[in-house]
Design an enzyme around this catalytic site. Structure first.
Site, PDB file in Angstrom:
ATOM      1  N   GLU A 180      18.441  34.455  35.463  1.00 22.18           N
ATOM      2  CA  GLU A 180      19.522  33.554  35.077  1.00 22.18           C
ATOM      3  C   GLU A 180      20.842  33.974  35.743  1.00 22.18           C
ATOM      4  OE1 GLU A 180      18.839  30.865  33.699  1.00 22.18           O
ATOM      5  OE2 GLU A 180      20.374  30.159  32.351  1.00 22.18           O
TER       6      GLU A 180
ATOM      7  N   GLU B 110      15.940  24.213  39.453  1.00 23.44           N
ATOM      8  CA  GLU B 110      16.937  23.959  40.509  1.00 23.44           C
ATOM      9  C   GLU B 110      16.525  24.462  41.893  1.00 23.44           C
ATOM     10  OE1 GLU B 110      17.629  24.809  37.415  1.00 23.44           O
ATOM     11  OE2 GLU B 110      19.078  23.329  36.702  1.00 23.44           O
TER      12      GLU B 110
END
Ligand code: DMJ
Length: 467
Positions: free
Chosen positions: A354, A373
């Site tokens: 992350e 993404e």
């Protein structure tokens, strides 16, 4: 192609060399086999949701229990997954799911929902599935939802509150962020075009314009803003969580609606992002946590929106949408270089974290909630360059994703990309986005016509079906 400075050119040759080596080392990718594999894995995850949580919002794949976001279901996973079911060719399953949604989904609920999440997942999902099927009942549901969300825009600034009660219209949550105030126009604009109700376009357009208007004197936006006063409450600027899709929608609204004002806001904003947030040049990265060199030289970090001073050299899984956006804008030099960086971040631990510090090589937030993404960007990079290197990159990601995140019944996020310990959650975006972009990467090139179609930030394709 956009302007590139001397330094950019210099390090691009290094990044290109890295890319070439990767492509040469990769066996030719069998796209037909990869499509088959993606479809099988999508079905595995979908069937797990169906078996344990049908009718609920999301599956918790380790405990095999369910989660409803607001105590009662708004069919998050079925609505978010519906256009993927159609796109991947599961027509019967999709038709059955569509009937279930139409019969069981009602927004007449006394619940306070997050406007941004409901817009991108539910409104977006209903609209794209309507465009795919022509089933007017889906558009009626979208219109009903849109009407119930409209009170969010009734702030003194026109920027939306975060929450709204679907039954009473009561709004709450004045402290918001550019992603939540500026990631609405693709869905509300499409709803306006398909229903003829221009108010949807006007409200969402004003929200993004009012966000842009509050940029700093050097042209950056911050992380948090009060929609009552229009004042920033957090001046950290970046392309990551809470800002990311604001930039995405400036460009995509320009493309989908031919909106000149959005185009101008995008051109102005992206130039400032490059000026103040980019870190470029050889030697940017430190050896990663496993002691291997991370060969990448373009990253986007954090800066204070008023001074432009660098505050953090962190990036992460959410930031990995950015190469795809740059490619959509035609800025292929930066897109290629940044994609190489993001892939290096992925490779550092065999899956991306992350938050990753590109200066130190340290993982600063180790979770991986199955985010799409980086796959999305890989798809765009392949579409716009046709370089097989991106197929190989995507295949590596797919293999890692399956290896580390597959469970006996579905897919689970990771608590830590370092230890690979799993977490008990499968977000609906796994079916809406992650598998969709894996599929589209390997599917025949013209599966989606990117000249007429724009993906919302939840990967729901919106087709320009109007003049
Ligand atoms: C999704 O809901 C959307 O892509 C959103 O823009 C960001 N977060 C998740 C996926 O990571």
């Amino acid at each position: 192609m956009k302007q590139s400075g001397f330094i950019l050119v210099a390090f691009l040759s290094l990044a290109a060399a890295v890319g070439q080596t990767f492509a040469q080392n990769s066996a030719k990718i069998d796209r037909v086999a990869a499509v088959k594999q993606v479809k099988a894995e999508f079905l595995h995850a979908w069937n797990g949701y169906k078996q344990y949580c049908w009718g609920h919002d999301d599956l918790k794949p380790l405990s095999k229990t369910c989660r409803d976001w607001y105590g009662q279901s708004i069919l998050m996973t079925p609505v978010d997954s519906l256009d993927s079911l159609y796109l991947l060719g599961f027509q019967d399953e999709a038709d059955k799911t569509r009937e279930y949604i139409v019969k069981n989904l009602s927004f007449d609920k006394d619940i306070s929902v997050q406007n941004f999440e409901i817009t991108i997942r539910i409104l977006g999902g209903l609209l794209s599935s309507y465009q795919m099927t022509g089933d007017k009942r889906l558009l009626d549901l979208a219109d009903d939802l849109g009407k119930r969300l409209l009170p969010v825009f009734e702030s003194p600034t026109g920027m939306p509150y975060k929450y709204v009660n679907l039954k009473t219209g009561k709004i709450s949550g004045a402290i918001s962020n550019p992603a939540e105030t500026g990631t609405l126009l693709i869905e509300f604009g499409t709803l306006a075009k398909l229903t003829g109700k221009t108010i949807y376009y006007e409200k969402a357009k004003r929200a993004i314009v009012e966000t842009y208007k509050r940029r700093s004197p050097i042209g950056l936006v911050g992380t948090n803003i009060n929609v009552d006063t229009g004042k920033w409450t957090n001046t950290d600027s970046h392309v990551s969580a809470e800002i990311d899709s604001y930039y995405e929608y400036l460009l995509k609204a320009a493309v989908l609606f031919n909106d000149k004002e959005c185009r101008d806001m995008w051109e102005d904003s992206i130039a400032k992002v490059h000026s103040y947030l980019a870190d470029e040049g050889p030697g940017m990265s430190k050896p990663n946590v496993q002691g291997r060199e991370v060969n990448a030289d373009l990253w986007y970090g954090h800066a204070d929106m008023n001074t432009g001073k660098r505050t953090e050299t962190t990036t992460g899984a959410l930031d990995a949408f950015f190469p795809g956006l740059l490619a959509l804008d035609g800025d292929l030099n930066r897109a290629r270089a940044l994609q190489d960086s993001m892939f290096a971040m992925w490779q550092a631990n065999g899956i991306e974290p992350e938050v990753y510090n590109y200066r130190t090589g340290k993982v600063e937030a180790a979770g991986y909630p199955l985010r799409p993404e980086i796959v999305e960007s890989t798809y765009y990079l392949y579409q716009f360059t046709k370089n097989p290197k991106y197929l190989a990159m995507g295949k590596q990601m797919l293999d890692d994703f399956i290896k580390h995140c597959r469970t006996d019944v579905a897919y689970a996020g990771l608590m830590s990309v370092v230890t690979k310990e799993k977490t008990d959650y499968m977000h609906s975006f796994v079916l809406a986005e992650t598998f969709k972009y894996f599929y589209l990467l390997f599917a025949p090139d013209k599966t989606i016509d990117l000249k007429r179609t724009v993906f919302n930030t939840e990967a729901h394709p919106m087709m320009r079906s109007w003049k």
